[in-house]
Design a protein around this motif. Sequence first.
Motif, mmCIF file in Angstrom:
data_model
loop_
_atom_site.group_PDB
_atom_site.id
_atom_site.type_symbol
_atom_site.label_atom_id
_atom_site.label_comp_id
_atom_site.label_asym_id
_atom_site.label_seq_id
_atom_site.Cartn_x
_atom_site.Cartn_y
_atom_site.Cartn_z
ATOM 1 N N THR A 50 27.307 37.942 39.166
ATOM 2 C CA THR A 50 26.896 39.153 39.868
ATOM 3 C C THR A 50 25.982 39.979 38.957
ATOM 4 O OG1 THR A 50 28.862 40.315 39.088
ATOM 5 C CG2 THR A 50 29.010 39.232 41.237
ATOM 6 N N THR A 51 25.196 40.860 39.567
ATOM 7 C CA THR A 51 24.310 41.714 38.775
ATOM 8 C C THR A 51 25.086 42.869 38.163
ATOM 9 O OG1 THR A 51 23.715 42.915 40.781
ATOM 10 C CG2 THR A 51 22.249 41.136 40.086
ATOM 11 N N ASP A 52 26.094 43.376 38.870
ATOM 12 C CA ASP A 52 26.955 44.440 38.350
ATOM 13 C C ASP A 52 28.260 43.831 37.874
ATOM 14 O OD1 ASP A 52 25.126 46.401 39.112
ATOM 15 O OD2 ASP A 52 26.019 46.609 41.099
ATOM 16 N N HIS A 53 28.919 44.514 36.961
ATOM 17 C CA HIS A 53 30.226 44.056 36.496
ATOM 18 C C HIS A 53 31.215 44.105 37.660
ATOM 19 C CE1 HIS A 53 29.240 43.786 32.246
ATOM 20 N NE2 HIS A 53 28.519 44.881 32.411
ATOM 21 N N GLN A 54 31.822 42.971 37.973
ATOM 22 C CA GLN A 54 32.786 42.870 39.060
ATOM 23 C C GLN A 54 34.061 42.207 38.542
ATOM 24 O OE1 GLN A 54 32.505 44.161 42.177
ATOM 25 N NE2 GLN A 54 30.620 45.052 41.374
ATOM 26 N N PRO A 55 35.229 42.765 38.883
ATOM 27 C CA PRO A 55 36.490 42.218 38.374
ATOM 28 C C PRO A 55 36.942 40.975 39.129
ATOM 29 C CG PRO A 55 36.920 44.094 39.777
ATOM 30 C CD PRO A 55 35.432 43.968 39.683
ATOM 31 N N THR A 56 37.636 40.116 38.419
ATOM 32 C CA THR A 56 38.320 38.976 39.017
ATOM 33 C C THR A 56 39.480 38.614 38.093
ATOM 34 O OG1 THR A 56 38.020 36.834 40.105
ATOM 35 C CG2 THR A 56 36.942 37.119 37.960
ATOM 36 N N VAL A 57 40.213 37.558 38.445
ATOM 37 C CA VAL A 57 41.386 37.158 37.665
ATOM 38 C C VAL A 57 41.329 35.660 37.380
ATOM 39 C CG1 VAL A 57 43.906 36.960 37.701
ATOM 40 C CG2 VAL A 57 42.813 38.997 38.617
ATOM 41 N N LEU A 58 41.590 35.293 36.127
ATOM 42 C CA LEU A 58 41.722 33.892 35.730
ATOM 43 C C LEU A 58 43.199 33.546 35.662
ATOM 44 C CD1 LEU A 58 39.175 33.835 32.765
ATOM 45 C CD2 LEU A 58 38.817 32.984 35.081
ATOM 46 N N VAL A 59 43.520 32.278 35.924
ATOM 47 C CA VAL A 59 44.913 31.827 35.890
ATOM 48 C C VAL A 59 44.967 30.400 35.353
ATOM 49 C CG1 VAL A 59 44.911 30.918 38.258
ATOM 50 C CG2 VAL A 59 47.057 31.684 37.239
ATOM 51 N N ARG A 60 46.081 30.064 34.743
ATOM 52 C CA ARG A 60 46.357 28.681 34.348
ATOM 53 C C ARG A 60 47.858 28.507 34.208
ATOM 54 N NH1 ARG A 60 46.659 27.442 28.084
ATOM 55 N NH2 ARG A 60 47.397 25.568 29.067
ATOM 56 N N ARG A 61 48.316 27.266 34.322
ATOM 57 C CA ARG A 61 49.736 26.996 34.106
ATOM 58 C C ARG A 61 50.042 27.203 32.630
ATOM 59 N NH1 ARG A 61 51.953 21.304 35.784
ATOM 60 N NH2 ARG A 61 50.426 20.719 34.227
ATOM 61 N N TRP A 62 51.178 27.812 32.365
ATOM 62 C CA TRP A 62 51.559 28.104 30.977
ATOM 63 C C TRP A 62 52.805 27.320 30.597
ATOM 64 C CZ3 TRP A 62 48.696 30.600 27.506
ATOM 65 C CH2 TRP A 62 49.278 30.979 26.312
ATOM 66 N N ASP A 63 53.893 27.490 31.357
ATOM 67 C CA ASP A 63 55.164 26.795 31.123
ATOM 68 C C ASP A 63 55.600 26.826 29.662
ATOM 69 O OD1 ASP A 63 55.701 26.153 33.740
ATOM 70 O OD2 ASP A 63 54.692 24.217 33.645
#
Length: 193
Positions: A50-63
């Motif tokens: 995106t041209t502007d800063h936009q939030p999102t979320v990263l995820v991964r299995r941790w266990d």
Amino acid sequence: MTTPTKPVGAIARHTAYLPQFWDKAQDSRDVWRIDWGHPGFSHRTPPEPTTDHQPTVLVRRWDGPAPDSSGEIWPYAHRGACLACTWEGPDRRRTDEAVEDAHDHTHPQWRTLPPLPERRGRRWLTYASQLYPEGWFDTGGPIRTIRTGIEKRHLPGKAPGGGYDLAVEPPETERRMVITETLPLEYDTSEAV
């Protein structure tokens, strides 16, 4: 000897995840990726920056044990991230914590904005636009909504401009209902007529 660099940032991590997702010989749950339903998520194509800063979320299995040495076992780890740059937040156990980290990066003043009641009626959007800074929703800014029901998680894409609807619990004083008068123990049916 040089080692390959790991991808950094939401766009690079999700782009690296897609081939592993489609290769069914591999388990792709251990790979950082954009969380399902959050901005930039797709199983088909890499996300566009995106041209502007936009939030999102990263995820991964941790266990495994929590990275903060609290002794808890985390099934998954979450990180706030940005769709315009390579910023990533710290590892978090819960998605909502990562969403808030991402908003601290993309819209730092979000915590100072007034919480609004849940969306009801035709004039709600006008009311929200008057209370929030001019152009706030045009830049994907979040809205803070007071939630009293069971649904208390932050909702992506539910703000007027497509940003997050961030849940706010009402203050403790507003959650209690107090009856100050003494109620009769017997009910007189003649008074009801």
